[in-house]
Motif scaffolding. Structure first.
Motif, PDB file in Angstrom:
ATOM      1  N   ASP A 120       7.972   9.085   5.275  1.00 49.88           N
ATOM      2  CA  ASP A 120       8.169   9.512   4.162  1.00 49.88           C
ATOM      3  C   ASP A 120       7.548   8.800   2.841  1.00 49.88           C
ATOM      4  OD1 ASP A 120       9.970   7.537   5.114  1.00 49.88           O
ATOM      5  OD2 ASP A 120      11.443   8.069   3.436  1.00 49.88           O
ATOM      6  N   HIS A 121       7.122   7.595   3.154  1.00 50.72           N
ATOM      7  CA  HIS A 121       6.436   6.821   2.272  1.00 50.72           C
ATOM      8  C   HIS A 121       4.817   7.177   2.198  1.00 50.72           C
ATOM      9  CE1 HIS A 121       9.967   4.286   2.754  1.00 50.72           C
ATOM     10  NE2 HIS A 121       9.816   3.742   1.749  1.00 50.72           N
ATOM     11  N   HIS A 122       4.542   7.970   2.780  1.00 52.05           N
ATOM     12  CA  HIS A 122       3.033   8.329   2.981  1.00 52.05           C
ATOM     13  C   HIS A 122       2.447   8.727   1.630  1.00 52.05           C
ATOM     14  CE1 HIS A 122      -0.527  10.679   3.421  1.00 52.05           C
ATOM     15  NE2 HIS A 122      -0.804   9.972   4.457  1.00 52.05           N
ATOM     16  N   GLY A 123       3.274   9.061   0.695  1.00 44.84           N
ATOM     17  CA  GLY A 123       2.819   9.363  -0.597  1.00 44.84           C
ATOM     18  C   GLY A 123       2.390   8.214  -1.581  1.00 44.84           C
ATOM     19  N   THR A 124       3.197   7.009  -1.163  1.00 48.98           N
ATOM     20  CA  THR A 124       3.003   5.928  -2.133  1.00 48.98           C
ATOM     21  C   THR A 124       1.758   5.265  -1.624  1.00 48.98           C
ATOM     22  OG1 THR A 124       4.416   4.571  -0.529  1.00 48.98           O
ATOM     23  CG2 THR A 124       5.784   5.977  -1.870  1.00 48.98           C
ATOM     24  N   ILE A 125       1.267   5.648  -0.698  1.00 48.92           N
ATOM     25  CA  ILE A 125      -0.086   4.522  -0.189  1.00 48.92           C
ATOM     26  C   ILE A 125      -1.109   4.629  -1.359  1.00 48.92           C
ATOM     27  CG2 ILE A 125      -1.868   4.216   1.336  1.00 48.92           C
ATOM     28  CD1 ILE A 125       0.201   5.150   3.564  1.00 48.92           C
ATOM     29  N   ALA A 126      -1.488   5.789  -1.606  1.00 53.45           N
ATOM     30  CA  ALA A 126      -2.518   5.854  -2.678  1.00 53.45           C
ATOM     31  C   ALA A 126      -2.166   5.344  -4.136  1.00 53.45           C
ATOM     32  CB  ALA A 126      -3.196   7.517  -2.837  1.00 53.45           C
ATOM     33  N   ARG A 127      -0.957   5.705  -4.637  1.00 54.84           N
ATOM     34  CA  ARG A 127      -0.546   4.989  -6.056  1.00 54.84           C
ATOM     35  C   ARG A 127      -0.138   3.673  -6.066  1.00 54.84           C
ATOM     36  NH1 ARG A 127       4.570   9.144  -5.863  1.00 54.84           N
ATOM     37  NH2 ARG A 127       2.891  10.235  -4.483  1.00 54.84           N
ATOM     38  N   VAL A 128       0.222   2.922  -4.726  1.00 56.18           N
ATOM     39  CA  VAL A 128       0.437   1.774  -4.704  1.00 56.18           C
ATOM     40  C   VAL A 128      -0.867   0.911  -4.960  1.00 56.18           C
ATOM     41  CG1 VAL A 128       1.311  -0.323  -3.554  1.00 56.18           C
ATOM     42  CG2 VAL A 128       2.596   1.678  -3.767  1.00 56.18           C
ATOM     43  N   ARG A 129      -1.641   1.326  -3.953  1.00 54.27           N
ATOM     44  CA  ARG A 129      -3.228   0.961  -3.849  1.00 54.27           C
ATOM     45  C   ARG A 129      -3.986   1.091  -5.193  1.00 54.27           C
ATOM     46  NH1 ARG A 129      -5.010   2.847   2.366  1.00 54.27           N
ATOM     47  NH2 ARG A 129      -4.018   1.054   3.341  1.00 54.27           N
ATOM     48  N   ALA A 130      -3.730   2.199  -5.766  1.00 50.70           N
ATOM     49  CA  ALA A 130      -4.411   2.487  -7.239  1.00 50.70           C
ATOM     50  C   ALA A 130      -3.970   1.502  -8.200  1.00 50.70           C
ATOM     51  CB  ALA A 130      -4.063   4.231  -7.614  1.00 50.70           C
ATOM     52  N   GLY A 131      -2.611   1.218  -8.264  1.00 54.56           N
ATOM     53  CA  GLY A 131      -2.137   0.206  -9.206  1.00 54.56           C
ATOM     54  C   GLY A 131      -2.581  -1.088  -8.875  1.00 54.56           C
ATOM     55  N   LEU A 132      -2.955  -1.401  -7.558  1.00 57.34           N
ATOM     56  CA  LEU A 132      -3.305  -2.809  -7.260  1.00 57.34           C
ATOM     57  C   LEU A 132      -4.804  -3.179  -7.677  1.00 57.34           C
ATOM     58  CD1 LEU A 132      -1.783  -3.274  -3.902  1.00 57.34           C
ATOM     59  CD2 LEU A 132      -0.890  -4.390  -5.757  1.00 57.34           C
ATOM     60  N   GLN A 133      -5.537  -1.957  -7.655  1.00 49.47           N
ATOM     61  CA  GLN A 133      -6.837  -2.045  -8.009  1.00 49.47           C
ATOM     62  C   GLN A 133      -6.889  -2.000  -9.522  1.00 49.47           C
ATOM     63  OE1 GLN A 133      -9.625  -2.590  -5.876  1.00 49.47           O
ATOM     64  NE2 GLN A 133      -7.845  -2.888  -4.793  1.00 49.47           N
ATOM     65  N   ALA A 134      -6.021  -1.198 -10.288  1.00 47.41           N
ATOM     66  CA  ALA A 134      -6.213  -1.277 -11.664  1.00 47.41           C
ATOM     67  C   ALA A 134      -5.709  -2.503 -12.090  1.00 47.41           C
ATOM     68  CB  ALA A 134      -5.247  -0.003 -12.158  1.00 47.41           C
ATOM     69  N   ALA A 135      -4.889  -3.126 -11.581  1.00 45.89           N
ATOM     70  CA  ALA A 135      -4.211  -4.364 -12.159  1.00 45.89           C
ATOM     71  C   ALA A 135      -5.396  -5.495 -12.215  1.00 45.89           C
ATOM     72  CB  ALA A 135      -3.226  -4.922 -11.481  1.00 45.89           C
ATOM     73  N   ASN A 136      -6.387  -5.379 -11.461  1.00 43.90           N
ATOM     74  CA  ASN A 136      -7.565  -6.204 -11.604  1.00 43.90           C
ATOM     75  C   ASN A 136      -7.489  -7.632 -11.459  1.00 43.90           C
ATOM     76  OD1 ASN A 136     -10.645  -6.710 -11.902  1.00 43.90           O
ATOM     77  ND2 ASN A 136     -10.270  -7.122 -14.104  1.00 43.90           N
ATOM     78  N   VAL A 137      -6.622  -7.957 -10.248  1.00 44.08           N
ATOM     79  CA  VAL A 137      -6.387  -9.219  -9.988  1.00 44.08           C
ATOM     80  C   VAL A 137      -7.170 -10.144  -8.875  1.00 44.08           C
ATOM     81  CG1 VAL A 137      -3.931  -9.187 -11.099  1.00 44.08           C
ATOM     82  CG2 VAL A 137      -4.324  -8.417  -8.886  1.00 44.08           C
ATOM     83  N   GLY A 138      -8.211  -9.110  -8.274  1.00 38.22           N
ATOM     84  CA  GLY A 138      -8.896  -9.594  -7.109  1.00 38.22           C
ATOM     85  C   GLY A 138      -8.485  -9.091  -5.823  1.00 38.22           C
ATOM     86  N   ILE A 139      -7.410  -8.305  -5.809  1.00 37.30           N
ATOM     87  CA  ILE A 139      -7.094  -7.764  -4.675  1.00 37.30           C
ATOM     88  C   ILE A 139      -8.011  -6.772  -3.735  1.00 37.30           C
ATOM     89  CG2 ILE A 139      -5.311  -6.244  -3.398  1.00 37.30           C
ATOM     90  CD1 ILE A 139      -3.387  -7.478  -5.481  1.00 37.30           C
ATOM     91  N   PRO A 140      -8.677  -6.658  -2.474  1.00 40.10           N
ATOM     92  CA  PRO A 140      -9.444  -5.956  -2.053  1.00 40.10           C
ATOM     93  C   PRO A 140      -9.116  -4.435  -1.944  1.00 40.10           C
ATOM     94  CG  PRO A 140      -8.740  -7.168  -0.585  1.00 40.10           C
ATOM     95  CD  PRO A 140      -8.148  -7.733  -1.624  1.00 40.10           C
ATOM     96  N   GLN A 141      -9.913  -3.575  -1.900  1.00 37.44           N
ATOM     97  CA  GLN A 141      -9.522  -2.040  -1.596  1.00 37.44           C
ATOM     98  C   GLN A 141      -8.820  -2.050  -0.392  1.00 37.44           C
ATOM     99  OE1 GLN A 141     -12.627   0.410  -2.221  1.00 37.44           O
ATOM    100  NE2 GLN A 141     -13.082  -0.007  -4.359  1.00 37.44           N
ATOM    101  N   GLY A 142      -8.140  -1.135  -0.106  1.00 38.57           N
ATOM    102  CA  GLY A 142      -7.320  -0.767   0.975  1.00 38.57           C
ATOM    103  C   GLY A 142      -6.131  -1.829   1.500  1.00 38.57           C
TER     104      GLY A 142
END
Length: 572
Positions: A349-371
């Motif tokens: 049931d958490h499947h829908g959160t994966i894309a948005r959490v990863r998007a937020g991490l990339q948008a924050a621009n703190v050096g976290i790699p994709q995926g």
């Protein structure tokens, strides 16, 4: 055999480099070349498929290329030492047959490695596995049990690969569900019961709420992993009721996890993301990066810039945050704590959160790699007993709990069964099967192999097994068993790379099957002393591998067991 396989892989890479010295789109990197297992054991011990991969790029016939590769391999000293035959099959497969000495070598490698056999040296990387992470609003259910088995097994698995692993439990101790818990407990304190007039419509109905209410009125003290709280006994003390209920259920969940054999290294509170200012800092980062916009009074994240199917609301018009925003803040905290690899075990049931959490991490621009992070999503578990589905636990009110499964069967059965299927596949936990003491029960089948070996070794002199003449191990069942033992280190590496701890359960069943076949075909305590010692050495190595793999799943390796159908006699 581990050394033999490493030598042969080096030989394969050297031979491929001869044929394709220049890298290209159809030339695989040499360090990725691996042997495969033939589809049928009669075809050989290893299969090589690289000729078909190279054929297109080199514009050559794959069988002709396979022949050239065979000729190059035959010039390699390791092939001359360890290989008895190289055979070309089909469109360009190469089947490789090992000399008996290559297979026999694994026995000594296992005995020398003991509990370290299959483990890789430390790689300097920090890994966090976050799992269970249940809301402190009720007992742990069977879904949490599956996550517990998955997360703990993954942790053990990555420790064998040299990672410094931290197991973390994330407590969702903020939000609507906690308020519902407090209201439900307060209603019980006031003497109300589910279904009565005045009982909150969304309340939790399990008997455990009544237990919490009774202890609150008795002004008891409860101690969880990081807190201790004494109840005031005042029915109007809603904040005190909330704190007491959360501490009570956290303590209960701790007891459940202890019964399951799962220990966590750290606990992280969702509420701390707010009190520490991390949530607000994350919003400020995203706004400063130009990755947000306001619409209809809400603050939105431009998550479509990172592959999401639509932009997502971060802060609602009433000022509250949507649930994925603290998840982003939490994972920035994981990164800043030095975890360059993170695995989250959660329900599907958490499947829908994966894309948005990863998007937020990339948008924050703190050096976290994709995926980042990785996810292992598990389906719920269907429980069957006496041929009918079990849906309700009186204590929980609406679901079967982890404690129910352990009480009905055993910790070993629950852990093995819940890890024996791929996480995202439907799974039915058959209580009756888990109680059987015969080969139908997979955990019994594996544990019985270990116990059988212990029984034989207890009757023999095993003091000098390291000096055994392993060249005496030439029976077909012996060679098959040794080949299976030799696959253990590679199996661990494959399972870790694929986030597939169920591979360990599959492997255990294969080893047990190979051993039981050996047990049925040969005698061990024979008059020929050297043959007996060699066979006992193989049994000791098999016992060690079974024990090592069972420990990865948190399952015991008993030294004695009885089958239900008949008393079994060990061979003389």
């Amino acid at each position: 055999m581990i050394q033999a396989k490493q030598d042969l892989l080096a030989a394969l890479r050297a031979a491929v480099a001869e044929l394709a010295p220049e890298p290209g789109p159809n030339v695989p990197p040499l360090d990725t070349l691996e042997f495969e297992s033939p589809k049928q054991a009669a075809h050989g011990d290893f299969a090589v498929t690289v000729a078909m991969q190279l054929a297109r790029g080199l514009k050559k016939n794959p069988r002709e290329l396979a022949q050239a590769l065979v000729e190059a391999l035959q010039r390699q000293p390791a092939v001359q030492q360890w290989v008895s035959a190289l055979e070309i099959a089909g469109p360009g497969f190469i089947n490789l047959r090992l000399k008996e000495a290559a297979k026999q070598a694994v026995v000594r490698e296992v005995l020398e490695g003991a509990e370290r056999f299959g483990r890789q040296p430390a790689n300097g990387r920090k890994l966090m596995v976050e799992f269970v992470s249940a809301n402190p609003t009720g007992p742990l259910h069977v879904g949490h049990a599956r996550q517990g088995a998955l997360g703990d097994s993954l942790s053990h698995l990555f420790q064998t690969q040299g990672f410094d692993v931290t197991r973390e439990f994330y407590y969702n101790d903020a939000g609507v569900q906690i308020a519902t818990l407090a209201a439900s407990t307060q209603a019980r304190i006031r003497g109300l019961k589910p279904g009565e007039e005045g009982w909150p419509e969304s309340a939790y109905n399990g008997d455990y709420i009544a237990d919490i209410a009774a202890d609150f009125l008795a002004r008891k003290t409860v101690k969880a992993d990081d807190r201790e709280f004494t109840a005031s006994g005042d029915p109007e003390d809603l904040d005190g009721i909330r704190q007491f209920a959360v501490a009570y259920l956290r303590h209960e969940q701790d007891l459940d996890l202890q019964a399951f054999g799962v220990q966590f290294d750290s606990y992280y509170l969702e509420s701390s993301l707010y009190t520490s200012g991390r949530v607000n800092q994350t919003v400020d980062r995203l706004v400063a990066a130009g990755k947000t916009y306001e619409l209809d009074g809400a603050l939105w994240l431009k998550s479509t810039d990172y592959g999401d199917d639509k932009d997502r609301v971060m802060r609602k018009s009433d000022g509250s945050y949507t649930y994925f925003l603290p998840d982003v803040a939490y994972h920035i905290a994981k990164w800043e704590r030095g975890f360059d690899k993170v695995i989250n075990c959660q329900g599907t049931d958490h499947h829908g959160t994966i894309a948005r959490v990863r998007a937020g991490l990339q948008a924050a621009n703190v050096g976290i790699p994709q995926g980042y992070p990785d996810y292992v999503l598990n389906t719920m578990v269907r429980v069957v007993r006496d041929g009918a589905e079990v849906k309700i636990s009186k204590r929980a009110g609406s679901y079967v709990t982890l404690r129910d499964l352990i009480d009905w069967t055993s910790r070993d059965a629950v852990r093995f069964f819940l890890i024996s299927r791929k996480a995202d596949t439907e799974f039915t936990f058959d209580i009756d099967l888990a109680l059987k003491q015969n080969d139908e029960n997979p955990v019994f089948y594996v544990q019985y192999a270990h116990a059988r070996i212990c029984s034989v070794l207890a009757k023999a002199n095993v003091a000098e097994l390291a000096q055994a003449d392993l060249s005496r191990l030439v029976a077909p069942t012996e060679l098959a068993l040794m080949l299976k033992l030799a696959d253990y280190p590679a199996m661990l590496s494959r399972a870790a790379a694929s986030l597939a701890p169920h591979d360990v359960a599959f492997y255990l069943r294969d080893v047990a099957a190979a051993f039981h076949s050996y047990y049925a075909a040969e005698r061990f305590l024979v008059d020929d002393a050297e043959l007996a010692r060699a066979r006992l050495a193989l049994l000791a190595a098999t016992r060690q591998v079974l024990r090592n793999a069972l420990s990865l799943l948190g399952v015991s390796a008993p030294e004695s067991m009885n089958r239900a159908e008949e008393a079994q006699k060990e061979p003389a």
